[in-house]
Design a protein around this motif. Structure first.
Motif, PDB file in Angstrom:
ATOM      1  N   THR A 108      24.743   5.978 -98.057  1.00  0.00           N
ATOM      2  CA  THR A 108      24.958   6.669 -99.175  1.00  0.00           C
ATOM      3  C   THR A 108      24.700   8.193 -98.952  1.00  0.00           C
ATOM      4  OG1 THR A 108      24.521   4.498-100.380  1.00  0.00           O
ATOM      5  CG2 THR A 108      24.432   6.702-101.714  1.00  0.00           C
ATOM      6  N   ASN A 109      25.717   9.172 -99.487  1.00  0.00           N
ATOM      7  CA  ASN A 109      25.719  10.508 -99.492  1.00  0.00           C
ATOM      8  C   ASN A 109      24.612  10.742-100.254  1.00  0.00           C
ATOM      9  OD1 ASN A 109      26.096  13.220-100.149  1.00  0.00           O
ATOM     10  ND2 ASN A 109      27.942  12.999 -98.929  1.00  0.00           N
ATOM     11  N   ARG A 110      23.587  11.750 -99.968  1.00  0.00           N
ATOM     12  CA  ARG A 110      22.555  12.266-100.568  1.00  0.00           C
ATOM     13  C   ARG A 110      22.903  12.741-102.085  1.00  0.00           C
ATOM     14  NH1 ARG A 110      21.684   9.067 -97.678  1.00  0.00           N
ATOM     15  NH2 ARG A 110      20.258   9.117 -95.824  1.00  0.00           N
ATOM     16  N   SER A 111      23.938  13.413-102.048  1.00  0.00           N
ATOM     17  CA  SER A 111      24.430  13.862-103.348  1.00  0.00           C
ATOM     18  C   SER A 111      24.862  12.666-104.366  1.00  0.00           C
ATOM     19  CB  SER A 111      25.587  14.780-103.231  1.00  0.00           C
ATOM     20  OG  SER A 111      26.946  13.998-102.716  1.00  0.00           O
ATOM     21  N   ASN A 112      24.837  11.647-103.781  1.00  0.00           N
ATOM     22  CA  ASN A 112      25.017  10.643-104.856  1.00  0.00           C
ATOM     23  C   ASN A 112      23.595   9.616-105.071  1.00  0.00           C
ATOM     24  OD1 ASN A 112      27.924  10.822-105.171  1.00  0.00           O
ATOM     25  ND2 ASN A 112      28.460   9.614-103.359  1.00  0.00           N
ATOM     26  N   MET A 113      22.703  10.142-104.732  1.00  0.00           N
ATOM     27  CA  MET A 113      21.442   9.448-105.166  1.00  0.00           C
ATOM     28  C   MET A 113      20.756  10.276-106.311  1.00  0.00           C
ATOM     29  SD  MET A 113      19.558   8.808-101.604  1.00  0.00           S
ATOM     30  CE  MET A 113      20.567   7.396-100.613  1.00  0.00           C
ATOM     31  N   GLN A 114      20.907   9.594-107.638  1.00  0.00           N
ATOM     32  CA  GLN A 114      20.488  10.131-108.873  1.00  0.00           C
ATOM     33  C   GLN A 114      19.151   9.471-109.339  1.00  0.00           C
ATOM     34  OE1 GLN A 114      24.092   9.444-111.262  1.00  0.00           O
ATOM     35  NE2 GLN A 114      25.170  10.669-110.117  1.00  0.00           N
ATOM     36  N   MET A 115      18.399  10.416-109.756  1.00  0.00           N
ATOM     37  CA  MET A 115      17.019  10.015-110.356  1.00  0.00           C
ATOM     38  C   MET A 115      16.764  10.584-111.856  1.00  0.00           C
ATOM     39  SD  MET A 115      14.657  10.764-106.969  1.00  0.00           S
ATOM     40  CE  MET A 115      14.952  10.130-105.459  1.00  0.00           C
ATOM     41  N   LEU A 116      16.398   9.606-112.652  1.00  0.00           N
ATOM     42  CA  LEU A 116      16.402   9.881-114.158  1.00  0.00           C
ATOM     43  C   LEU A 116      15.114   9.323-114.539  1.00  0.00           C
ATOM     44  CD1 LEU A 116      20.084   8.042-114.889  1.00  0.00           C
ATOM     45  CD2 LEU A 116      19.434  10.535-114.439  1.00  0.00           C
ATOM     46  N   MET A 117      14.826   9.763-115.857  1.00  0.00           N
ATOM     47  CA  MET A 117      13.615   9.327-116.392  1.00  0.00           C
ATOM     48  C   MET A 117      13.816   8.802-117.958  1.00  0.00           C
ATOM     49  SD  MET A 117      10.041  11.242-117.151  1.00  0.00           S
ATOM     50  CE  MET A 117      10.583  12.591-118.043  1.00  0.00           C
ATOM     51  N   LEU A 118      13.342   7.869-118.325  1.00  0.00           N
ATOM     52  CA  LEU A 118      13.644   7.114-119.612  1.00  0.00           C
ATOM     53  C   LEU A 118      13.348   8.398-120.824  1.00  0.00           C
ATOM     54  CD1 LEU A 118      13.943   4.388-121.135  1.00  0.00           C
ATOM     55  CD2 LEU A 118      11.558   4.704-121.703  1.00  0.00           C
ATOM     56  N   PRO A 119      14.469   8.629-121.731  1.00  0.00           N
ATOM     57  CA  PRO A 119      14.428   9.696-122.575  1.00  0.00           C
ATOM     58  C   PRO A 119      13.371   9.434-123.694  1.00  0.00           C
ATOM     59  CG  PRO A 119      16.803   9.418-121.903  1.00  0.00           C
ATOM     60  CD  PRO A 119      15.686   8.044-121.565  1.00  0.00           C
ATOM     61  N   GLY A 120      12.348  10.483-123.848  1.00  0.00           N
ATOM     62  CA  GLY A 120      11.470  10.064-124.951  1.00  0.00           C
ATOM     63  C   GLY A 120      10.543  11.302-125.250  1.00  0.00           C
ATOM     64  N   ARG A 121       9.395  11.114-125.726  1.00  0.00           N
ATOM     65  CA  ARG A 121       8.766  12.167-126.193  1.00  0.00           C
ATOM     66  C   ARG A 121       7.229  11.607-126.306  1.00  0.00           C
ATOM     67  NH1 ARG A 121       6.115  11.802-131.115  1.00  0.00           N
ATOM     68  NH2 ARG A 121       7.524  10.045-132.796  1.00  0.00           N
ATOM     69  N   PHE A 122       6.052  12.574-126.206  1.00  0.00           N
ATOM     70  CA  PHE A 122       4.771  12.242-126.298  1.00  0.00           C
ATOM     71  C   PHE A 122       4.287  11.872-127.680  1.00  0.00           C
ATOM     72  CE2 PHE A 122       4.500  14.960-122.500  1.00  0.00           C
ATOM     73  CZ  PHE A 122       4.182  14.126-121.593  1.00  0.00           C
ATOM     74  N   SER A 123       3.777  10.874-127.859  1.00  0.00           N
ATOM     75  CA  SER A 123       3.069  10.801-129.275  1.00  0.00           C
ATOM     76  C   SER A 123       2.139  11.706-129.628  1.00  0.00           C
ATOM     77  CB  SER A 123       2.428   9.339-129.338  1.00  0.00           C
ATOM     78  OG  SER A 123       1.389   9.335-128.521  1.00  0.00           O
ATOM     79  N   GLU A 124       1.971  12.196-131.008  1.00  0.00           N
ATOM     80  CA  GLU A 124       1.177  13.013-131.406  1.00  0.00           C
ATOM     81  C   GLU A 124       0.020  12.608-131.837  1.00  0.00           C
ATOM     82  OE1 GLU A 124       3.243  14.766-134.990  1.00  0.00           O
ATOM     83  OE2 GLU A 124       4.859  14.995-133.942  1.00  0.00           O
ATOM     84  N   ASN A 125      -1.082  13.703-131.893  1.00  0.00           N
ATOM     85  CA  ASN A 125      -2.292  13.203-131.965  1.00  0.00           C
ATOM     86  C   ASN A 125      -2.652  12.409-133.478  1.00  0.00           C
ATOM     87  OD1 ASN A 125      -3.524  14.322-129.613  1.00  0.00           O
ATOM     88  ND2 ASN A 125      -3.784  16.165-130.655  1.00  0.00           N
ATOM     89  N   GLY A 126      -3.263  11.309-133.428  1.00  0.00           N
ATOM     90  CA  GLY A 126      -3.211  10.354-134.742  1.00  0.00           C
ATOM     91  C   GLY A 126      -2.212   9.706-135.128  1.00  0.00           C
ATOM     92  N   GLU A 127      -0.974   9.854-134.456  1.00  0.00           N
ATOM     93  CA  GLU A 127       0.120   9.140-134.685  1.00  0.00           C
ATOM     94  C   GLU A 127      -0.011   7.636-134.437  1.00  0.00           C
ATOM     95  OE1 GLU A 127       5.006   9.178-133.931  1.00  0.00           O
ATOM     96  OE2 GLU A 127       3.447  10.565-132.843  1.00  0.00           O
ATOM     97  N   TYR A 128      -0.950   7.293-133.507  1.00  0.00           N
ATOM     98  CA  TYR A 128      -0.889   5.733-133.182  1.00  0.00           C
ATOM     99  C   TYR A 128      -2.335   5.561-132.546  1.00  0.00           C
ATOM    100  CZ  TYR A 128       4.408   5.404-133.062  1.00  0.00           C
ATOM    101  OH  TYR A 128       5.397   5.464-133.547  1.00  0.00           O
ATOM    102  N   ASP A 129      -2.926   4.274-132.248  1.00  0.00           N
ATOM    103  CA  ASP A 129      -4.098   4.130-131.815  1.00  0.00           C
ATOM    104  C   ASP A 129      -4.380   4.468-130.442  1.00  0.00           C
ATOM    105  OD1 ASP A 129      -2.480   2.226-131.106  1.00  0.00           O
ATOM    106  OD2 ASP A 129      -3.794   0.463-131.715  1.00  0.00           O
ATOM    107  N   ALA A 130      -3.397   4.949-129.704  1.00  0.00           N
ATOM    108  CA  ALA A 130      -3.450   5.157-128.584  1.00  0.00           C
ATOM    109  C   ALA A 130      -2.223   6.151-128.002  1.00  0.00           C
ATOM    110  CB  ALA A 130      -3.102   4.070-127.386  1.00  0.00           C
ATOM    111  N   SER A 131      -2.422   6.754-126.924  1.00  0.00           N
ATOM    112  CA  SER A 131      -1.322   7.791-126.441  1.00  0.00           C
ATOM    113  C   SER A 131      -0.171   7.086-126.000  1.00  0.00           C
ATOM    114  CB  SER A 131      -1.816   8.713-125.682  1.00  0.00           C
ATOM    115  OG  SER A 131      -2.249   8.323-124.294  1.00  0.00           O
ATOM    116  N   TYR A 132       1.022   7.345-126.254  1.00  0.00           N
ATOM    117  CA  TYR A 132       2.306   6.773-125.785  1.00  0.00           C
ATOM    118  C   TYR A 132       3.440   7.695-125.430  1.00  0.00           C
ATOM    119  CZ  TYR A 132       0.377   2.407-128.249  1.00  0.00           C
ATOM    120  OH  TYR A 132      -0.133   1.196-128.474  1.00  0.00           O
ATOM    121  N   TRP A 133       4.391   7.288-124.572  1.00  0.00           N
ATOM    122  CA  TRP A 133       5.586   7.624-124.398  1.00  0.00           C
ATOM    123  C   TRP A 133       6.487   7.151-125.392  1.00  0.00           C
ATOM    124  CZ3 TRP A 133       7.369  12.006-122.764  1.00  0.00           C
ATOM    125  CH2 TRP A 133       8.861  12.276-122.312  1.00  0.00           C
TER     126      TRP A 133
END
Length: 477
Positions: free
Chosen positions: A315-340
């Motif tokens: 596989t050509n190196r230009s055809n290797m793609q790396m993504l991350m699950l779209p999201g955001r950090f939870s805000e302070n106090g929004e939940y009982d723990a910190s989440y993505w």
């Protein structure tokens, strides 16, 4: 007469040289094909040796005992060829990879040598939290490899256990429940196989591959006596052995926390792929598998593993793609723990563009440049602290983008690696938009990965090639 004889002799000599040249060319051609054939035979022999070495060994690659219902979560259809075609990948395949960091309290019966210690050692087990999670698509139709990182703190529904962090799915129900949870999170995408690798095995794997050369983005120092975790790395380009690479991968004590760790994981993965996925690696597969087999649990057969490695090596190196699950950090106090917190609409777009999910005509529309968040990261030298103050040198670049309709362009801090060539990073997987920006600029290379600014859609990591093109932008040509 003499002149005619001389001319004839010259012609004869020329023909003789020509025939000799053609003979040598033909002979060298035969030797070339012979060499290629022998290389192919050697490679097949090496792969066959890998099969035999592992098949005859008493330790299987699959260490989990799945019920029939659990096994049915995965698509069991064949993914590799038959006979001498066993090294060929025959269809697209999605592999869920989990990295396990397991301590004695995580398992019911910890090994005796882990008891009565003044610290908690890593345990060679697969029963704990899945602190690293990747969905990797190997696609022989598009000739691409796509990797999607799923942050361990992702807040999602785990069937039968409520809303939790996704890394707990392995504790609650092993690889099958983790695969089902990941599939539900990602819009129902099919998962064909799984791989679980213990953190102890990661270090062994990197050592077996000869270490890895990467750029450490900054000085990293951290100490946790309770786990015997000691991180002490200096910034800069260097060759890391397994233990040092683990330090880089496990460090997360900065402003980005686990997301920064994912970015470094992608950086190390790309470096390992670029230096290790080649035909030579195939011939060393028995040695590599023998080194890490006790630390791996997978429902891949050895034949399938060879097919995946073989596909990666081609596989050509230009055809290797790396993504991350779209999201955001939870805000302070929004939940009982910190989440993505996952962003469903953006996730669906990533899955449509990269994992074959069906889309509507509305979802297939081209993204408006005015809506894109474009981050500029100055990577022309190693002085990352000075770059935000030296904004004047990239003003012409920003002006060119604004003129082309990009309204949300901002400057962000680079992580330090000086680049010769500008990287135009499709941070959210939108390679078409990244390619459009590359066409506007006329320089740089597009990369689909998540190593840019996490708040951007496209990150432009400006390299030294910008300095060579800057004058053209300043004159408006």
């Amino acid at each position: 007469m003499t002149s005619q004889r001389t001319s004839a002799e010259n012609n004869k000599s020329a023909k003789t040289k020509s025939r000799g040249k053609n003979f040598r060319k033909s002979k060298s051609g035969r030797w070339l094909w012979f060499a290629v054939g022998m290389s192919g035979i050697a490679m097949v022999s090496g792969m066959a040796g890998a099969l035999l070495a592992v098949s005859w060994d008493s330790t299987p690659l699959q260490q989990a005992q799945l019920t029939a219902k659990e096994a049915a979560v995965f698509d069991g259809d064949r993914i590799s060829g038959n006979g001498f075609q066993f090294s060929q990948l025959t269809r697209p395949v999605n592999i869920l990879v989990m990295g396990m960091s397991v301590l004695p309290p995580d398992v019911q019966n910890p090994p005796s040598d882990s008891k009565a210690l003044s610290y908690l050692p890593q345990v060679n087990s697969f029963d704990g939290l899945a602190d690293v999670m990747l969905l990797i698509k190997f696609d022989p139709e598009t000739k691409k490899i796509v990797m999607l990182s799923i942050p361990r703190d992702t807040r999602t529904e785990i069937e039968g256990h409520g809303v939790k962090k996704i890394n707990a799915a392995n504790v609650d129900g092993g690889p099958a429940l983790t695969a089902k949870t990941a599939s539900n999170l990602l819009g129902g995408v099919g998962i064909d196989r799984y791989v679980r690798i213990n953190v102890l095995g990661v270090g062994k794997l990197i050592d077996a591959l000869g270490g890895v050369s990467v750029y450490v983005p900054k000085d990293m120092k951290y100490k946790d006596d309770s786990q015997h975790l000691y991180i002490n790395l200096k910034a800069g380009k260097q060759h890391l052995q397994g233990d040092q690479a683990l330090q880089l991968l496990r460090f997360r004590h900065d402003e980005l926390g686990d997301i920064g760790r994912i970015q470094r994981q992608q950086m190390v993965l790309r470096a390992l792929i670029e230096q290790s996925l080649n035909p030579t690696t195939l011939t060393r597969l028995p040695e590599i598998l023998n080194t890490v087999k006790d630390n791996i649990d997978t429902n891949l057969t050895v034949e399938e593993l060879v097919a995946l490695v073989g596909f990666g090596s081609r596989t050509n190196r230009s055809n290797m793609q790396m993504l991350m699950l779209p999201g955001r950090f939870s805000e302070n106090g929004e939940y009982d723990a910190s989440y993505w917190i996952p962003q469903k609409r953006a996730i669906r777009k990533v899955m449509i563009q990269n994992f074959g999910l069906e889309s509507s005509s509305l979802e297939s529309q081209i993204t408006d440049p005015a809506s894109l968040r474009v981050a500029i990261q100055d990577s022309t030298d190693g002085d990352s602290e000075a770059r935000p103050r030296n904004r004047s040198q990239i003003r012409p670049l920003i002006a060119a983008l604004e003129k082309a309709g990009y309204r949300n362009v901002f400057i962000s801090k680079s992580w330090g690696e000086p680049l010769e060539t500008t990287h135009i990073i499709a941070q959210q997987g939108d390679s078409d938009s990244a390619e459009s920006i590359r066409n506007i600029l006329g320089f740089g290379e597009v990369r689909v990965e998540s190593t840019g600014n996490i708040g951007s859609d496209i990150s432009i990591q400006v390299g030294k090639d910008w300095l060579q093109n800057k004058a053209l932008f300043e004159t408006g040509n």
